[in-house]
Design an enzyme around this catalytic site. Structure first.
Site, PDB file in Angstrom:
ATOM      1  N   ASP A 100     -10.452  -7.598 -26.052  1.00  0.00           N
ATOM      2  CA  ASP A 100     -10.747  -8.623 -25.025  1.00  0.00           C
ATOM      3  C   ASP A 100     -12.155  -9.049 -24.788  1.00  0.00           C
ATOM      4  OD1 ASP A 100      -8.017  -9.325 -24.649  1.00  0.00           O
ATOM      5  OD2 ASP A 100      -8.034  -8.112 -22.756  1.00  0.00           O
ATOM      6  N   LYS A 139      -9.306 -13.879 -17.245  1.00  0.00           N
ATOM      7  CA  LYS A 139      -8.696 -14.683 -18.320  1.00  0.00           C
ATOM      8  C   LYS A 139      -6.938 -14.672 -17.981  1.00  0.00           C
ATOM      9  CE  LYS A 139      -6.995 -11.234 -21.016  1.00  0.00           C
ATOM     10  NZ  LYS A 139      -5.494 -10.971 -21.083  1.00  0.00           N
ATOM     11  N   PRO A 149      -8.420  -8.153  -9.421  1.00  0.00           N
ATOM     12  CA  PRO A 149      -7.639  -6.963  -9.557  1.00  0.00           C
ATOM     13  C   PRO A 149      -7.789  -6.239 -10.981  1.00  0.00           C
ATOM     14  CG  PRO A 149      -6.195  -9.031  -9.349  1.00  0.00           C
ATOM     15  CD  PRO A 149      -7.653  -9.487  -9.436  1.00  0.00           C
ATOM     16  N   LEU A 171      -5.535  -9.219 -16.585  1.00  0.00           N
ATOM     17  CA  LEU A 171      -6.544 -10.353 -16.371  1.00  0.00           C
ATOM     18  C   LEU A 171      -7.741 -10.000 -16.956  1.00  0.00           C
ATOM     19  CD1 LEU A 171      -5.737 -10.964 -12.578  1.00  0.00           C
ATOM     20  CD2 LEU A 171      -4.750 -12.392 -14.584  1.00  0.00           C
ATOM     21  N   GLY A 172      -8.025  -8.959 -17.619  1.00  0.00           N
ATOM     22  CA  GLY A 172      -9.314  -8.665 -18.444  1.00  0.00           C
ATOM     23  C   GLY A 172     -10.576  -8.563 -17.455  1.00  0.00           C
ATOM     24  N   GLY A 173     -10.503  -8.150 -16.311  1.00  0.00           N
ATOM     25  CA  GLY A 173     -11.634  -7.898 -15.789  1.00  0.00           C
ATOM     26  C   GLY A 173     -12.677  -6.839 -16.036  1.00  0.00           C
ATOM     27  N   SER A 189     -13.090  -6.105 -19.139  1.00  0.00           N
ATOM     28  CA  SER A 189     -13.635  -6.441 -20.533  1.00  0.00           C
ATOM     29  C   SER A 189     -14.599  -7.725 -19.909  1.00  0.00           C
ATOM     30  CB  SER A 189     -12.547  -7.164 -21.544  1.00  0.00           C
ATOM     31  OG  SER A 189     -11.456  -5.980 -21.686  1.00  0.00           O
ATOM     32  N   SER A 190     -14.260  -8.346 -18.944  1.00  0.00           N
ATOM     33  CA  SER A 190     -15.374  -9.610 -18.823  1.00  0.00           C
ATOM     34  C   SER A 190     -16.550  -9.118 -18.358  1.00  0.00           C
ATOM     35  CB  SER A 190     -14.732 -10.496 -17.723  1.00  0.00           C
ATOM     36  OG  SER A 190     -15.373 -11.521 -17.490  1.00  0.00           O
TER      37      SER A 190
END
Length: 281
Positions: A130, A9, A88, A93-95, A97-98
């Site tokens: 997030d 995100k 990364p 970038l919220g990886g 949480s995604s």
């Protein structure tokens, strides 16, 4: 086997409106992009996470999401999850949480739970601020502590170039960044409101409307970050912005060709960079 994609995100606008006890109230316009982790789920007796990144195996949000969903539904099934990281981690970038939201959505299907979206969002809010956004994805207005998510009209096709500076990972980075904010950094939602007006007219968000409160403290918090902002500026990026709590930096274009040119230029300098486009809901 069930395969799902967990997108990164971008916070197009991120304001902090105030603080209640230990929690900051935010107002943000968030956009998912097509830089994605890949998760593969299989039914299993227990709960098992496979990930090639050794630093991400301990206390991973995927495992926490699986346990939370199983306990909250009093389920008896388990899952084996393979996580392939492409986003990364620890750069805004919220990886993680995604990945957690993707796990809730995937296991809701795999386990045949049929929980409504509202219940999944409620569970997501227990995993991190997030995570609720990633249950919805697309373009959304996010408020409260992150639990209030209102889908918005899709952003017109937009291309993002992301630059990840080679800076040390900082444990508890986001909490520390919030800790550096004070009342002088708080705003009243005016940047979000101006951007909403543009979005509702079917337009992209003008560079003049971009705002991220963490930019007020990030360049002191991350030593050397200014060097990479300058690299983007000297590469003729139309604007340089902080992704979430950073240290990832980004710029954006309405056309793919200009974005690809900048991406190629940065790659030639052996910088860690990514080219991604906006994802509709």
């Amino acid at each position: 086997m069930l395969t799902v994609y967990a997108p990164a995100k971008i916070n197009l606008v991120l304001e902090v409106l105030g603080k209640d006890n230990d929690y900051h109230r935010i107002s943000s316009i968030v956009q998912s992009i097509d830089l994605c982790d890949v998760l593969k789920f299989q039914l299993d007796e227990g709960i098992c996470l496979e990930c090639a990144e050794p630093n991400l195996k301990h206390d991973n949000l995927v495992t926490r999401a699986t346990i939370l969903l199983k306990e909250s539904t009093k389920g008896t099934l388990g899952a084996r999850v393979e996580l392939r990281k492409h986003i990364p981690w620890g750069v805004g970038l919220g990886g993680g949480s995604s990945d957690a939201a993707a796990t809730l959505l995937a296991l809701n299907e795999l386990w045949g739970l049929k929980l409504p979206l509202s219940e999944l969002v409620s569970l997501a809010s227990k995993l991190g601020s997030d995570v609720p956004f990633f249950v919805h994805k697309g373009t959304a207005l996010v408020g409260g502590e992150g639990e209030k998510v209102t889908p918005l009209p899709s952003l017109p096709a937009t291309w993002f170039v992301l630059l990840v500076p080679p800076l040390p990972k900082i444990l508890g980075k986001t909490k520390q960044m919030y800790g550096r904010l004070n009342a002088a950094h708080y705003t009243e939602g005016q940047f979000v409101q101006a951007a909403l007006t543009s979005l509702k007219r079917g337009k992209t968000i003008d560079c003049s409307l971009m705002f991220n409160v963490f930019e007020k403290v990030a360049f002191d918090f991350f030593p050397g970050l200014g060097k990479y902002r300058k690299i983007l500026e000297e590469s003729r990026a139309p604007g340089v912005y902080l992704a979430g709590s950073g240290p990832c930096l980004f710029t954006f274009f309405s056309g793919k060709e200009k974005a690809r040119e900048l991406f190629s230029h940065l790659k030639k300098q052996r910088l860690e960079c990514y080219l991604a486009s906006s994802l509709p809901r």
